[in-house]
Design a protein around this motif. Structure first.
Motif, mmCIF file in Angstrom:
data_model
loop_
_atom_site.group_PDB
_atom_site.id
_atom_site.type_symbol
_atom_site.label_atom_id
_atom_site.label_comp_id
_atom_site.label_asym_id
_atom_site.label_seq_id
_atom_site.Cartn_x
_atom_site.Cartn_y
_atom_site.Cartn_z
ATOM 1 N N LEU A 1 -31.951 3.803 -35.963
ATOM 2 C CA LEU A 1 -31.553 3.978 -37.230
ATOM 3 C C LEU A 1 -30.350 5.016 -37.698
ATOM 4 C CD1 LEU A 1 -34.604 3.272 -39.135
ATOM 5 C CD2 LEU A 1 -32.968 1.485 -38.445
ATOM 6 N N SER A 2 -30.331 6.001 -36.619
ATOM 7 C CA SER A 2 -29.348 7.290 -37.072
ATOM 8 C C SER A 2 -28.421 7.101 -35.795
ATOM 9 C CB SER A 2 -30.004 8.421 -37.227
ATOM 10 O OG SER A 2 -30.575 8.751 -35.754
ATOM 11 N N VAL A 3 -27.198 7.488 -36.201
ATOM 12 C CA VAL A 3 -26.089 7.606 -35.130
ATOM 13 C C VAL A 3 -26.240 8.602 -34.059
ATOM 14 C CG1 VAL A 3 -23.551 8.186 -34.946
ATOM 15 C CG2 VAL A 3 -24.450 6.712 -36.854
ATOM 16 N N VAL A 4 -26.970 9.968 -34.504
ATOM 17 C CA VAL A 4 -27.185 10.862 -33.799
ATOM 18 C C VAL A 4 -28.211 10.632 -32.811
ATOM 19 C CG1 VAL A 4 -26.149 12.445 -35.372
ATOM 20 C CG2 VAL A 4 -28.665 12.039 -35.635
ATOM 21 N N GLY A 5 -29.131 9.613 -33.136
ATOM 22 C CA GLY A 5 -30.381 9.280 -32.322
ATOM 23 C C GLY A 5 -30.013 8.504 -31.107
ATOM 24 N N LEU A 6 -28.907 7.961 -30.769
ATOM 25 C CA LEU A 6 -28.549 7.302 -29.838
ATOM 26 C C LEU A 6 -28.741 7.698 -28.388
ATOM 27 C CD1 LEU A 6 -25.326 5.133 -29.502
ATOM 28 C CD2 LEU A 6 -26.332 6.331 -27.600
ATOM 29 N N PRO A 7 -28.206 9.304 -28.323
ATOM 30 C CA PRO A 7 -28.534 9.723 -26.966
ATOM 31 C C PRO A 7 -30.057 10.261 -26.675
ATOM 32 C CG PRO A 7 -27.360 11.401 -28.518
ATOM 33 C CD PRO A 7 -27.434 10.106 -28.896
ATOM 34 N N PHE A 8 -30.809 10.131 -27.514
ATOM 35 C CA PHE A 8 -32.259 10.533 -27.316
ATOM 36 C C PHE A 8 -32.990 9.284 -27.144
ATOM 37 C CE2 PHE A 8 -30.795 13.746 -30.624
ATOM 38 C CZ PHE A 8 -31.210 15.098 -30.195
ATOM 39 N N ILE A 9 -32.555 8.180 -27.476
ATOM 40 C CA ILE A 9 -32.959 6.768 -26.796
ATOM 41 C C ILE A 9 -33.026 6.865 -25.371
ATOM 42 C CG2 ILE A 9 -32.768 4.336 -26.965
ATOM 43 C CD1 ILE A 9 -31.645 4.770 -29.707
ATOM 44 N N LEU A 10 -31.873 7.337 -24.905
ATOM 45 C CA LEU A 10 -31.515 7.419 -23.607
ATOM 46 C C LEU A 10 -32.320 8.297 -22.584
ATOM 47 C CD1 LEU A 10 -27.506 6.925 -23.370
ATOM 48 C CD2 LEU A 10 -29.249 5.193 -23.025
ATOM 49 N N VAL A 11 -32.593 9.484 -23.240
ATOM 50 C CA VAL A 11 -33.395 10.334 -22.781
ATOM 51 C C VAL A 11 -35.059 9.916 -22.769
ATOM 52 C CG1 VAL A 11 -34.413 12.796 -23.360
ATOM 53 C CG2 VAL A 11 -32.167 12.478 -23.717
ATOM 54 N N LEU A 12 -35.357 9.254 -23.835
ATOM 55 C CA LEU A 12 -36.729 8.830 -23.508
ATOM 56 C C LEU A 12 -36.870 7.674 -22.522
ATOM 57 C CD1 LEU A 12 -37.728 8.081 -27.556
ATOM 58 C CD2 LEU A 12 -38.519 9.675 -26.046
ATOM 59 N N ASP A 13 -35.914 6.878 -22.389
ATOM 60 C CA ASP A 13 -35.889 5.932 -21.184
ATOM 61 C C ASP A 13 -36.167 6.785 -19.811
ATOM 62 O OD1 ASP A 13 -35.865 3.785 -22.711
ATOM 63 O OD2 ASP A 13 -33.584 3.567 -22.813
ATOM 64 N N PHE A 14 -35.188 7.773 -19.636
ATOM 65 C CA PHE A 14 -35.286 8.215 -18.586
ATOM 66 C C PHE A 14 -36.634 9.248 -18.371
ATOM 67 C CE2 PHE A 14 -34.701 12.802 -16.426
ATOM 68 C CZ PHE A 14 -34.082 12.320 -15.269
ATOM 69 N N ILE A 15 -37.179 9.670 -19.283
ATOM 70 C CA ILE A 15 -38.547 10.421 -19.353
ATOM 71 C C ILE A 15 -39.529 9.448 -18.867
ATOM 72 C CG2 ILE A 15 -40.447 11.461 -20.919
ATOM 73 C CD1 ILE A 15 -38.232 12.874 -22.433
ATOM 74 N N LYS A 16 -39.341 8.109 -19.514
ATOM 75 C CA LYS A 16 -40.407 6.919 -18.948
ATOM 76 C C LYS A 16 -40.345 6.594 -17.463
ATOM 77 C CE LYS A 16 -43.535 4.021 -19.990
ATOM 78 N NZ LYS A 16 -44.901 4.320 -20.678
ATOM 79 N N GLY A 17 -39.362 6.780 -17.281
ATOM 80 C CA GLY A 17 -38.937 6.542 -15.653
ATOM 81 C C GLY A 17 -39.537 7.822 -14.689
ATOM 82 N N VAL A 18 -39.353 9.105 -15.370
ATOM 83 C CA VAL A 18 -39.930 10.180 -14.797
ATOM 84 C C VAL A 18 -41.384 10.055 -14.681
ATOM 85 C CG1 VAL A 18 -40.277 12.726 -14.712
ATOM 86 C CG2 VAL A 18 -37.776 11.601 -15.231
ATOM 87 N N LEU A 19 -42.075 9.651 -15.719
ATOM 88 C CA LEU A 19 -43.488 9.687 -15.690
ATOM 89 C C LEU A 19 -44.159 8.525 -14.774
ATOM 90 C CD1 LEU A 19 -44.124 9.889 -19.672
ATOM 91 C CD2 LEU A 19 -44.383 11.722 -17.893
ATOM 92 N N ILE A 20 -43.469 7.541 -14.640
ATOM 93 C CA ILE A 20 -43.735 6.372 -13.904
ATOM 94 C C ILE A 20 -43.727 6.948 -12.322
ATOM 95 C CG2 ILE A 20 -43.532 4.260 -12.794
ATOM 96 C CD1 ILE A 20 -43.117 3.226 -15.878
ATOM 97 N N GLY A 21 -42.462 7.356 -11.988
ATOM 98 C CA GLY A 21 -42.090 7.826 -10.908
ATOM 99 C C GLY A 21 -43.035 9.036 -10.240
ATOM 100 N N PHE A 22 -43.359 9.883 -11.240
ATOM 101 C CA PHE A 22 -44.196 11.171 -10.691
ATOM 102 C C PHE A 22 -45.578 10.488 -10.328
ATOM 103 C CE2 PHE A 22 -47.280 14.398 -12.033
ATOM 104 C CZ PHE A 22 -46.673 15.313 -11.048
ATOM 105 N N THR A 23 -46.288 9.659 -11.300
ATOM 106 C CA THR A 23 -47.255 9.086 -11.107
ATOM 107 C C THR A 23 -47.400 8.350 -9.508
ATOM 108 O OG1 THR A 23 -47.887 8.895 -13.427
ATOM 109 C CG2 THR A 23 -49.329 7.810 -11.761
ATOM 110 N N VAL A 24 -46.682 7.466 -9.375
ATOM 111 C CA VAL A 24 -46.776 6.776 -8.168
ATOM 112 C C VAL A 24 -46.316 7.696 -6.755
ATOM 113 C CG1 VAL A 24 -45.479 5.046 -6.812
ATOM 114 C CG2 VAL A 24 -45.602 4.544 -9.262
#
Length: 213
Positions: free
Chosen positions: A86-109
């Motif tokens: 909903l905010s223009v400044v939030g766009l890069p943080f969405i990408l950061v969250l996607d990256f973090i989700k990948g990190v969490l799964i990769g770390f667990t596996v």
């Protein structure tokens, strides 16, 4: 479903970008396991064993509590992405969250594979893969919808055209996010009542867990 298919076709480039970012996160998370000390790896391995054993003793009320906790975790993630969209400044943080989700799964596996070799991978397939086969695409859909809406707002502000309307894009964004939230509730139910059974089937193959039985 028609809305989802149309969105996927229109935003293919964004889906590819988000998917690549997520995969990079998975690889990064898997490599992080190598940075752990032997003691830290053993502690985490012991935690995995204790977690599996708690599955046997859970009551119905405990399962309900687990469901709501899992649902809250999923919905919190989606709500955060929705708000950032909903905010223009939030766009890069969405990408950061996607990256973090990948990190969490990769770390667990990576941790399971590092501690239990191919048996750890088999356990990961039973405990992590089933729900994430749906949860990850849902994350992609919500993320791309948020990025698209954020980009739409950027274009509307930069171009300052009168024919830009926020009502229909916002309703589409809201409908899509709500639909994905409902899907995540189903995933939380699967994770609560089905995943523990799958884990119990595979758990005896893990050496540290088998010794405790």
């Amino acid at each position: 479903m028609q809305l989802i298919r149309q969105t996927f076709r229109d935003q293919m480039n964004l889906y590819v970008f988000v998917a690549v970012l997520f995969i990079v996160g998975v690889v990064f998370g898997a490599l992080m396991v190598n940075a752990l000390s032997l003691e830290q790896q053993q502690e985490l391995s012991s935690y995995v064993g204790n977690f599996i054993h708690t599955m046997d003793s859970k009551t119905t009320s405990a399962h309900v509590q687990t469901f709501w906790q899992s649902a809250f975790d999923y919905l919190k993630w989606v709500a955060l992405i929705w708000i950032l969209g909903l905010s223009v400044v939030g766009l890069p943080f969405i990408l950061v969250l996607d990256f973090i989700k990948g990190v969490l799964i990769g770390f667990t596996v990576g941790l399971l594979a590092g501690q239990f070799s191919w048996k750890g991978l088999l356990f990961a397939l039973a405990s992590i893969a089933p729900q994430n086969m749906i949860a990850i695409p849902v994350l992609f859909i919500v993320s791309v919808a948020a990025i698209s809406f954020s980009l739409y707002m950027i274009r509307s502000r930069v171009m300052m055209k009168r024919n830009f309307t926020m009502k229909q894009p916002f309703l589409t964004y809201m409908t899509l996010t709500t639909t994905m939230a409902v899907v995540l509730l189903g995933i939380a139910a699967f994770e609560t009542w089905v995943s523990p059974t799958l884990m119990q089937w595979v758990a005896p193959m893990l050496p540290e867990v088998a010794l405790k039985h």
